[in-house]
Design a protein around this motif. Sequence first.
Motif, PDB file in Angstrom:
ATOM      1  N   ASN A   1       0.821  -1.220   0.000  1.00 58.04           N
ATOM      2  CA  ASN A   1       0.000   0.000   0.000  1.00 58.04           C
ATOM      3  C   ASN A   1       0.852   1.266   0.000  1.00 58.04           C
ATOM      4  O   ASN A   1       0.555   2.243   0.701  1.00 58.04           O
ATOM      5  N   GLY A   2       1.927   1.234  -0.769  1.00 59.25           N
ATOM      6  CA  GLY A   2       2.772   2.403  -0.905  1.00 59.25           C
ATOM      7  C   GLY A   2       3.791   2.594   0.198  1.00 59.25           C
ATOM      8  O   GLY A   2       4.568   3.551   0.168  1.00 59.25           O
ATOM      9  N   HIS A   3       3.821   1.682   1.170  1.00 61.40           N
ATOM     10  CA  HIS A   3       4.760   1.806   2.284  1.00 61.40           C
ATOM     11  C   HIS A   3       5.730   0.629   2.287  1.00 61.40           C
ATOM     12  O   HIS A   3       5.374  -0.493   1.923  1.00 61.40           O
ATOM     13  N   GLU A   4       6.946   0.890   2.722  1.00 65.02           N
ATOM     14  CA  GLU A   4       7.937  -0.179   2.838  1.00 65.02           C
ATOM     15  C   GLU A   4       7.863  -0.838   4.212  1.00 65.02           C
ATOM     16  O   GLU A   4       7.620  -0.176   5.221  1.00 65.02           O
ATOM     17  N   ARG A   5       8.060  -2.132   4.222  1.00 66.06           N
ATOM     18  CA  ARG A   5       8.126  -2.864   5.475  1.00 66.06           C
ATOM     19  C   ARG A   5       8.965  -4.121   5.253  1.00 66.06           C
ATOM     20  O   ARG A   5       9.271  -4.473   4.110  1.00 66.06           O
ATOM     21  N   ARG A   6       9.328  -4.787   6.321  1.00 67.93           N
ATOM     22  CA  ARG A   6      10.045  -6.042   6.185  1.00 67.93           C
ATOM     23  C   ARG A   6       9.113  -7.099   5.603  1.00 67.93           C
ATOM     24  O   ARG A   6       7.950  -7.204   5.970  1.00 67.93           O
ATOM     25  N   GLU A   7       9.657  -7.892   4.711  1.00 70.58           N
ATOM     26  CA  GLU A   7       8.871  -8.941   4.042  1.00 70.58           C
ATOM     27  C   GLU A   7       8.407  -9.966   5.053  1.00 70.58           C
ATOM     28  O   GLU A   7       9.107 -10.307   6.002  1.00 70.58           O
ATOM     29  N   ARG A   8       7.188 -10.463   4.829  1.00 74.64           N
ATOM     30  CA  ARG A   8       6.690 -11.576   5.626  1.00 74.64           C
ATOM     31  C   ARG A   8       5.739 -12.404   4.774  1.00 74.64           C
ATOM     32  O   ARG A   8       5.100 -11.882   3.851  1.00 74.64           O
ATOM     33  N   HIS A   9       5.622 -13.672   5.064  1.00 75.26           N
ATOM     34  CA  HIS A   9       4.747 -14.555   4.294  1.00 75.26           C
ATOM     35  C   HIS A   9       4.334 -15.729   5.178  1.00 75.26           C
ATOM     36  O   HIS A   9       5.041 -16.107   6.110  1.00 75.26           O
ATOM     37  N   TRP A  10       3.157 -16.257   4.878  1.00 76.27           N
ATOM     38  CA  TRP A  10       2.704 -17.477   5.534  1.00 76.27           C
ATOM     39  C   TRP A  10       3.371 -18.671   4.874  1.00 76.27           C
ATOM     40  O   TRP A  10       3.444 -18.750   3.652  1.00 76.27           O
ATOM     41  N   GLY A  11       3.842 -19.592   5.683  1.00 77.89           N
ATOM     42  CA  GLY A  11       4.448 -20.799   5.143  1.00 77.89           C
ATOM     43  C   GLY A  11       4.569 -21.868   6.212  1.00 77.89           C
ATOM     44  O   GLY A  11       4.353 -21.609   7.409  1.00 77.89           O
ATOM     45  N   VAL A  12       4.917 -23.064   5.793  1.00 75.84           N
ATOM     46  CA  VAL A  12       5.110 -24.180   6.724  1.00 75.84           C
ATOM     47  C   VAL A  12       6.474 -23.988   7.396  1.00 75.84           C
ATOM     48  O   VAL A  12       7.506 -23.991   6.725  1.00 75.84           O
ATOM     49  N   TYR A  13       6.469 -23.811   8.715  1.00 74.06           N
ATOM     50  CA  TYR A  13       7.721 -23.569   9.430  1.00 74.06           C
ATOM     51  C   TYR A  13       8.305 -24.916   9.843  1.00 74.06           C
ATOM     52  O   TYR A  13       8.070 -25.427  10.943  1.00 74.06           O
ATOM     53  N   ALA A  14       9.053 -25.487   8.914  1.00 71.42           N
ATOM     54  CA  ALA A  14       9.588 -26.829   9.123  1.00 71.42           C
ATOM     55  C   ALA A  14      10.732 -27.050   8.140  1.00 71.42           C
ATOM     56  O   ALA A  14      11.353 -26.101   7.658  1.00 71.42           O
TER      57      ALA A  14
END
Length: 315
Positions: free
Chosen positions: A34-47
């Motif tokens: 939305n026009g702002h920078e932030r650290r990347e994050r994503h849903w995923g299997v943590y394994a």
Amino acid sequence: MSYTIMYDRQFLKTSRGIIPLALYGDNNVIERVNGHERRERHWGVYANSKTEFTPDEYMSLIRSWCGSEFQEHFVSHGKWVDDKGIIAWAKNGIKNALTIEEIRKIVPVQSMTCYISVWEKDYSHRTEEWRYCNTTEQLEQWLDLAYARKKELSADPSRDVFICLSYLRNEPLKLAAQKEPEGEVIIRKENRYLSEVTDKGYTFSSDIADALVFKNTTEARNLAARSGQPFLYKARFISANNKFTVKDYRIKAILPEYPNGVYIRRLTRNTLRFCHESKDALKFATEQQARKYISKLGSRFQRVINYAVVQAKEA
């Protein structure tokens, strides 16, 4: 230094076990939202490369990551999570795992995004078998298809193949905040409770004892629709048990201009508000709860000379 930041966790429960889904990302990777920078994050299997686990299998995997000299698995809420922390993190994830159906009862638009990510040796990328799954049965059927396709694609050792699962939107689910109580409910807006609804309007009272009790959230919504009154706007449902819990304790603040004390009514972001009537004050079920609240206030408000816990009958 590159490290993982953990933003949320919501393990998925199936008829075969659990899928340890988490929202996480690298501290060194930036994305625009939305026009702002932030650290990347994503849903995923943590394994590792595995997707589905029994609870014991997943705990064995987590424990296999422990025991090294540097106990820094990821950062959560601004703090490093050590061996003890990640074991507790995994146990709580398993304990609070939900099926996709249970999640959709809380957030009806939520769904499971499923696809296979394929990376060729020339770094070209494609996705296959993209699908949205809204039931456990659909998800398990898709996983069986994905396992077979991954095995087929992985016949070429230069190719990397990943089974990817995620919730909609890379944001915390906040299910606890959205989950509505079951059974009888009352309606709260800030520190006031819906006490009366007529064709001409509605009233909120500061005294929980005045709160209207509804059989369930459906009954409350039906009344809002029939009466045409917007009393649900910015309000939330809470269990009616709160109304019937006796809360006899109040906190008085001793001020220079009020040596006998005034009741604490509520705490805003920067201000402590007071009142003279016990019925309008913050209420606590036990003296311990009241003292814990005083401890939270600390020395923020320098005008307050002291705090005192009193019972309503003493007020």
